[in-house]
Scaffold this active site. Sequence first.
Site, PDB file in Angstrom:
ATOM      1  N   HIS A 255       1.745   4.411  -2.836  1.00  0.00           N
ATOM      2  CA  HIS A 255       1.855   5.868  -2.651  1.00  0.00           C
ATOM      3  C   HIS A 255       3.234   6.332  -3.124  1.00  0.00           C
ATOM      4  O   HIS A 255       3.372   7.361  -3.785  1.00  0.00           O
ATOM      5  CB  HIS A 255       1.722   6.233  -1.168  1.00  0.00           C
ATOM      6  CG  HIS A 255       0.321   6.201  -0.637  1.00  0.00           C
ATOM      7  ND1 HIS A 255      -0.695   6.942  -1.187  1.00  0.00           N
ATOM      8  CD2 HIS A 255      -0.234   5.533   0.414  1.00  0.00           C
ATOM      9  CE1 HIS A 255      -1.820   6.738  -0.489  1.00  0.00           C
ATOM     10  NE2 HIS A 255      -1.565   5.876   0.482  1.00  0.00           N
TER      11      HIS A 255
ATOM     12  N   HIS B 136       0.828  -1.202   0.000  1.00  0.00           N
ATOM     13  CA  HIS B 136       0.000   0.000   0.000  1.00  0.00           C
ATOM     14  C   HIS B 136       0.870   1.263   0.000  1.00  0.00           C
ATOM     15  O   HIS B 136       0.742   2.129  -0.868  1.00  0.00           O
ATOM     16  CB  HIS B 136      -0.916  -0.025   1.233  1.00  0.00           C
ATOM     17  CG  HIS B 136      -1.798   1.171   1.354  1.00  0.00           C
ATOM     18  ND1 HIS B 136      -3.118   1.153   0.986  1.00  0.00           N
ATOM     19  CD2 HIS B 136      -1.556   2.439   1.787  1.00  0.00           C
ATOM     20  CE1 HIS B 136      -3.637   2.361   1.190  1.00  0.00           C
ATOM     21  NE2 HIS B 136      -2.715   3.148   1.682  1.00  0.00           N
ATOM     22  N   GLU B 137       1.775   1.339   0.964  1.00  0.00           N
ATOM     23  CA  GLU B 137       2.619   2.536   1.059  1.00  0.00           C
ATOM     24  C   GLU B 137       3.540   2.648  -0.151  1.00  0.00           C
ATOM     25  O   GLU B 137       3.834   3.747  -0.615  1.00  0.00           O
ATOM     26  CB  GLU B 137       3.427   2.542   2.365  1.00  0.00           C
ATOM     27  CG  GLU B 137       2.576   2.512   3.650  1.00  0.00           C
ATOM     28  CD  GLU B 137       1.488   3.584   3.738  1.00  0.00           C
ATOM     29  OE1 GLU B 137       1.635   4.644   3.111  1.00  0.00           O
ATOM     30  OE2 GLU B 137       0.476   3.337   4.434  1.00  0.00           O
TER      31      GLU B 137
ATOM     32  N   GLU C  41      -4.634   7.776  -2.921  1.00  0.00           N
ATOM     33  CA  GLU C  41      -5.122   6.518  -2.358  1.00  0.00           C
ATOM     34  C   GLU C  41      -5.510   5.533  -3.458  1.00  0.00           C
ATOM     35  O   GLU C  41      -5.417   4.312  -3.261  1.00  0.00           O
ATOM     36  CB  GLU C  41      -6.306   6.812  -1.431  1.00  0.00           C
ATOM     37  CG  GLU C  41      -6.666   5.689  -0.489  1.00  0.00           C
ATOM     38  CD  GLU C  41      -5.583   5.356   0.535  1.00  0.00           C
ATOM     39  OE1 GLU C  41      -4.610   6.134   0.683  1.00  0.00           O
ATOM     40  OE2 GLU C  41      -5.707   4.305   1.187  1.00  0.00           O
TER      41      GLU C  41
HETATM   42 ZN    ZN Z   1      -2.930   5.226   1.931  1.00  0.00          ZN
END
Ligand code: ZN
Length: 505
Positions: A273, A269-270, A299
């Site tokens: 980003h 997830h990170e 996101e």
């Molecule tokens: Zn996030």
Amino acid sequence: MASTSELYDDLVDEWRKGTLLASCSAQLSWDEQTYLPPGGVSHRSEQLSLLAGMVHDRFTSPHLGELISELEQHGDLGEADGPRRANLREARRRYDRATKLPKKLVEEMSRVTSLAQHNWVEARKKSNFETFRPWLEKVVGLKREEAAALGNGSGVPYDALLDDYEPGAKTADVAGVFAGLRKDLVPLVQAIHNSKTKPNASILTRRYPKDAQRTFARAAASAIGFRFDEGRLDESAHPFCSGIGPGDCRLTTRYDERHFPGAFFGVLHEAGHGIYEQGLDRSAYGTPIGDAASLGVHESQSRMWENFVGRSRAFWTQFYPQAQTTFPEALNGVGADDFYAAVNDVRPSFIRVEADEVTYNLHIMIRFEMEQRLIAGDLKPAEVPAAWNAAYTASLGITPPDDAQGCLQDVHWSAGLLGYFPTYALGNMYAAQLFETARKALGDLDALFAKGDFTPLREWLNAHVHRYGRQFPPSRLVERITGQPLSHRPLVSHLKTKFEAIYRL
Ligand code: ZN
């Protein structure tokens, strides 16, 4: 009189200095959440408060205001959609916003939220809401002042806060899209609940040694395209990604030896980003459009890599053999299909960041509704634990046993990030819509993922999303790429296709 290009260069130069100064705060905040010794907290909050005031001065300077006005009146900055006009539009938006906020409020917000975050960490550890309550009261009070100062004329104070994270978004519109999503999600959650097929999720709570988790997660982040020569991975109480500046993007996670998905999917997830930050146009750094388009679009990138890629069957065709070698004690004798089903286990749970793809959005809707009431003054901070637990019981059918697993789980409110939560669900919907379009453009993505080839998707995102930064407002950006305004339908269709197969509905 100065020429357009002189004025424009002056504007960009001023903006760049402000951005550089703000990036110093970002670096200190990163350090605060990773390595700062507890004794340094108070000194750090003073440093950050001073910097917040200096940044505010730069972005509200009369000189900057004059440059913007002159360019608006006399400047010829080329085509409407071009980067120069977009820079002026974005500079105006942010200048107006900043000048509405008194410097005292900005400094106080920075000081209070820095201290509140430390109190939140302690309160969460001990699951003691009472010690955090005074801080929540301070933060909510300041956010209500902020919303009043920004007063964007809509009569809905929450709009002003939401706009900071999702430019142009309105509370009522978001509530409308969420209502459509909820209507389709609730029966799906129910059908999954009634299914006789149950993934064996206990596979994921066997022992996964921390060092092995770190190595494996790093390798996956690297495989999907996060560049470690321009980034780092560290640990913090709440996972985050901080794009400090060109060539320096930092991810954090937290490890639990008895819970594989937390750190692994957290890192994907990170890293999603981070791939966005690393894909921004470097030559635009420090200009008003040099940032990511919005938190919702940000996101969409993290959720796409975490869920649409990382929780796909094809991804594990490539990674499961490596997982078995890395975690022999946990995964010996476990088949790839069982592992895939386990990482897609759907069940109502307490912790948002560990929630499955289907119920995740319900966690967001609970927070979105509570924040609106806090900002409107209809809900007092002291009433938050009871309201939180009631909402979980009503929406997910489960009641948190303590506040650490309830209203103390997220960092956002201690950090003053009210208005932020809805961007997570917007991100899920953007992700589904973008992924649907990428699939049409790139053909059989699953075949590529199964070979461990993530480059075509990453390059497609670089070309269509990342490199534009803030050149287009988020809703326009997504419509430009997908040909459709934001809708909950692509997300619902993705979830149905995927989970009807896993749960044999
Ligand atoms: Zn996030």
